[in-house]
Write an enzyme that holds these catalytic residues in place. Structure first.
Site, PDB file in Angstrom:
ATOM      1  N   TYR A   1      41.418 -14.020 -47.103  1.00 55.39           N
ATOM      2  CA  TYR A   1      41.444 -14.376 -48.533  1.00 55.39           C
ATOM      3  C   TYR A   1      40.041 -14.773 -48.993  1.00 55.39           C
ATOM      4  O   TYR A   1      39.559 -14.323 -50.039  1.00 55.39           O
ATOM      5  CB  TYR A   1      42.446 -15.515 -48.703  1.00 55.39           C
ATOM      6  CG  TYR A   1      42.424 -16.254 -50.015  1.00 55.39           C
ATOM      7  CD1 TYR A   1      42.979 -15.699 -51.176  1.00 55.39           C
ATOM      8  CD2 TYR A   1      41.884 -17.541 -50.105  1.00 55.39           C
ATOM      9  CE1 TYR A   1      42.991 -16.403 -52.371  1.00 55.39           C
ATOM     10  CE2 TYR A   1      41.892 -18.247 -51.295  1.00 55.39           C
ATOM     11  CZ  TYR A   1      42.445 -17.681 -52.426  1.00 55.39           C
ATOM     12  OH  TYR A   1      42.456 -18.373 -53.606  1.00 55.39           O
TER      13      TYR A   1
ATOM     14  N   LYS B   1      37.423 -13.110 -51.817  1.00 55.07           N
ATOM     15  CA  LYS B   1      36.923 -13.901 -52.954  1.00 55.07           C
ATOM     16  C   LYS B   1      35.400 -14.015 -52.934  1.00 55.07           C
ATOM     17  O   LYS B   1      34.777 -14.188 -53.975  1.00 55.07           O
ATOM     18  CB  LYS B   1      37.575 -15.285 -52.940  1.00 55.07           C
ATOM     19  CG  LYS B   1      39.097 -15.261 -53.157  1.00 55.07           C
ATOM     20  CD  LYS B   1      39.452 -15.022 -54.616  1.00 55.07           C
ATOM     21  CE  LYS B   1      40.921 -15.266 -54.903  1.00 55.07           C
ATOM     22  NZ  LYS B   1      41.252 -15.151 -56.330  1.00 55.07           N
TER      23      LYS B   1
HETATM   24  P1  NAP Z   1      50.238 -19.668 -59.148  1.00 55.83           P
HETATM   25  O1  NAP Z   1      50.530 -20.942 -59.821  1.00 55.83           O
HETATM   26  O2  NAP Z   1      51.013 -19.246 -57.968  1.00 55.83           O
HETATM   27  O3  NAP Z   1      50.314 -18.513 -60.257  1.00 55.83           O
HETATM   28  C1  NAP Z   1      50.047 -17.188 -59.946  1.00 55.83           C
HETATM   29  C2  NAP Z   1      50.344 -16.316 -61.155  1.00 55.83           C
HETATM   30  O4  NAP Z   1      49.898 -14.986 -60.889  1.00 55.83           O
HETATM   31  C3  NAP Z   1      51.801 -16.219 -61.483  1.00 55.83           C
HETATM   32  O5  NAP Z   1      51.932 -16.085 -62.873  1.00 55.83           O
HETATM   33  C4  NAP Z   1      52.247 -14.914 -60.769  1.00 55.83           C
HETATM   34  O6  NAP Z   1      53.407 -14.421 -61.421  1.00 55.83           O
HETATM   35  C5  NAP Z   1      50.995 -14.075 -60.984  1.00 55.83           C
HETATM   36  N1  NAP Z   1      50.704 -13.036 -59.980  1.00 55.83           N
HETATM   37  C6  NAP Z   1      50.720 -13.138 -58.639  1.00 55.83           C
HETATM   38  N2  NAP Z   1      50.360 -11.980 -58.072  1.00 55.83           N
HETATM   39  C7  NAP Z   1      50.106 -11.118 -59.087  1.00 55.83           C
HETATM   40  C8  NAP Z   1      49.697  -9.755 -59.153  1.00 55.83           C
HETATM   41  N3  NAP Z   1      49.488  -9.018 -58.047  1.00 55.83           N
HETATM   42  N4  NAP Z   1      49.523  -9.188 -60.360  1.00 55.83           N
HETATM   43  C9  NAP Z   1      49.727  -9.894 -61.492  1.00 55.83           C
HETATM   44  N5  NAP Z   1      50.120 -11.172 -61.498  1.00 55.83           N
HETATM   45  C10 NAP Z   1      50.310 -11.780 -60.304  1.00 55.83           C
HETATM   46  O7  NAP Z   1      48.710 -19.591 -58.675  1.00 55.83           O
HETATM   47  P2  NAP Z   1      47.359 -20.283 -59.187  1.00 55.83           P
HETATM   48  O8  NAP Z   1      47.046 -21.407 -58.280  1.00 55.83           O
HETATM   49  O9  NAP Z   1      47.413 -20.506 -60.636  1.00 55.83           O
HETATM   50  O10 NAP Z   1      46.329 -19.148 -58.790  1.00 55.83           O
HETATM   51  C11 NAP Z   1      45.705 -18.306 -59.696  1.00 55.83           C
HETATM   52  C12 NAP Z   1      44.385 -17.836 -59.126  1.00 55.83           C
HETATM   53  O11 NAP Z   1      43.588 -18.969 -58.805  1.00 55.83           O
HETATM   54  C13 NAP Z   1      44.475 -17.012 -57.842  1.00 55.83           C
HETATM   55  O12 NAP Z   1      43.598 -15.917 -57.920  1.00 55.83           O
HETATM   56  C14 NAP Z   1      43.992 -17.954 -56.752  1.00 55.83           C
HETATM   57  O13 NAP Z   1      43.343 -17.279 -55.693  1.00 55.83           O
HETATM   58  C15 NAP Z   1      43.005 -18.807 -57.533  1.00 55.83           C
HETATM   59  N6  NAP Z   1      42.762 -20.129 -56.932  1.00 55.83           N
HETATM   60  C16 NAP Z   1      43.722 -21.080 -56.906  1.00 55.83           C
HETATM   61  C17 NAP Z   1      43.436 -22.328 -56.346  1.00 55.83           C
HETATM   62  C18 NAP Z   1      44.459 -23.446 -56.273  1.00 55.83           C
HETATM   63  O14 NAP Z   1      44.186 -24.465 -55.616  1.00 55.83           O
HETATM   64  N7  NAP Z   1      45.584 -23.329 -56.918  1.00 55.83           N
HETATM   65  C19 NAP Z   1      42.161 -22.572 -55.835  1.00 55.83           C
HETATM   66  C20 NAP Z   1      41.211 -21.576 -55.885  1.00 55.83           C
HETATM   67  C21 NAP Z   1      41.500 -20.353 -56.460  1.00 55.83           C
HETATM   68  P3  NAP Z   1      54.401 -13.315 -60.729  1.00 55.83           P
HETATM   69  O15 NAP Z   1      54.950 -13.950 -59.496  1.00 55.83           O
HETATM   70  O16 NAP Z   1      55.425 -13.028 -61.789  1.00 55.83           O
HETATM   71  O17 NAP Z   1      53.529 -12.136 -60.445  1.00 55.83           O
END
Ligand code: NAP
Length: 259
Positions: free
Chosen positions: A166, A170
């Site tokens: 992952y 990134k």
């Molecule tokens: P989250 O709460 O799990 O939300 C993910 C969202 O993306 C959901 O709306 C999901 O809906 C959608 N999704 C997942 N796979 C998808 C795909 N292939 N195509 C289109 N939509 C998709 O996650 P989050 O924490 O907000 O994460 C969002 C981004 O932030 C990610 O790229 C992650 O790597 C990054 N990030 C998160 C963190 C953290 O601590 N949370 C830290 C660093 C980076 P569906 O299930 O309906 O598709």
């Protein structure tokens, strides 16, 4: 009343702008979609599941926000085409936030199977590149705009618990940011990325459950909120950031990223 609605009701930084946010039915993407819409943008949300799109649209529309949405799994070319078609109907794209990401089975990189590797790279890196490429004509049609990629603090320092595959995907986004910023500048398109640390979403549940060690690397000794990231993304898309391109902003409460 939601805090931002109260304070942002007079802020119209994105009036007349069209913003596309991927992976935006919950978590950081949903908070970002809400923030752009609160500040005047017409927002297009998407995710893989119709029910999630419907639920998010209901929530945002009930808040009086100008948001539409559709199903789009970013790694599926035909669904990306539908997203582009939807944006075209509104007149193009000013802001593209590539937030969708995958990390199917966090763990040591040595345990990463080929199918898992492909899923991670296809969703996080390949789809980000192709959706940016496919959006280019629509952004150019608007005279320029802003693209923001979603990286992570793990792009700088891999952690076994998060999964190094992952992180590799990134880190690739950081170079994609630089490469595209260089090539898109002539079209008045800025390209930047953000790298969040521990943010309170379902995605980070496994880390948030680690009661012993979860804050040990975080100077502020707490996790961030989806809104903490949304604020930086909207800044990067705004006129206040008009001289910023090819950069990455870490949003991680002081976790180590670089010198
Ligand atoms: P989250 O709460 O799990 O939300 C993910 C969202 O993306 C959901 O709306 C999901 O809906 C959608 N999704 C997942 N796979 C998808 C795909 N292939 N195509 C289109 N939509 C998709 O996650 P989050 O924490 O907000 O994460 C969002 C981004 O932030 C990610 O790229 C992650 O790597 C990054 N990030 C998160 C963190 C953290 O601590 N949370 C830290 C660093 C980076 P569906 O299930 O309906 O598709």
């Amino acid at each position: 009343m939601n805090l931002c609605v109260r304070h942002c009701s007079q802020i119209t930084r994105f009036n007349g702008k069209i913003a596309v946010i991927t992976g935006s039915t919950q978590g950081i993407g949903l908070a970002t979609a809400r923030r752009f819409a609160q500040e005047g943008a017409k927002v297009i949300i998407c995710s893989r599941k119709q029910q999630n799109v419907d639920d998010a649209l209901k929530t945002l529309n009930n808040e009086g926000l100008d948001v539409t949405g559709l199903v789009c799994h970013v790694a599926k070319e035909d669904e990306r085409r539908n997203l582009i078609y939807e944006a075209e109907k509104f007149g193009g794209i000013d802001i593209l936030v590539q937030n969708a990401g995958a990390n199917p089975k966090p763990g040591p990189i040595i345990d990463c199977s080929e199918s898992m590797w492909n899923k991670i790279m296809d969703t996080n890196l390949k789809a980000s590149f192709f959706l940016a490429k496919e959006s280019l004509p629509l952004i150019r049609k608007r005279g320029g705009g802003s693209i923001i990629f979603m990286s992570t603090i793990g792009a700088y320092v891999p952690r076994k618990k998060v999964g190094a595959a992952y992180s590799v995907s990134k880190t690739g986004l950081l170079m994609l940011t630089k490469a595209m910023a260089g090539e898109f500048a002539e079209y008045n398109i800025r390209v930047n990325s953000v790298a969040p640390g521990l943010i309170e979403t379902n995605f980070a549940q496994i880390l948030l459950e680690d009661s012993e060690k979860k804050y040990e690397e975080i100077l502020l000794n707490r996790s961030g909120k989806p809104e903490s990231v949304a604020g930086v993304i909207t800044f990067l898309a705004s006129q206040d950031a008009e001289y910023i391109t090819g950069e990455n902003i870490v949003i991680a409460g002081g976790m180590t990223s670089r010198l």
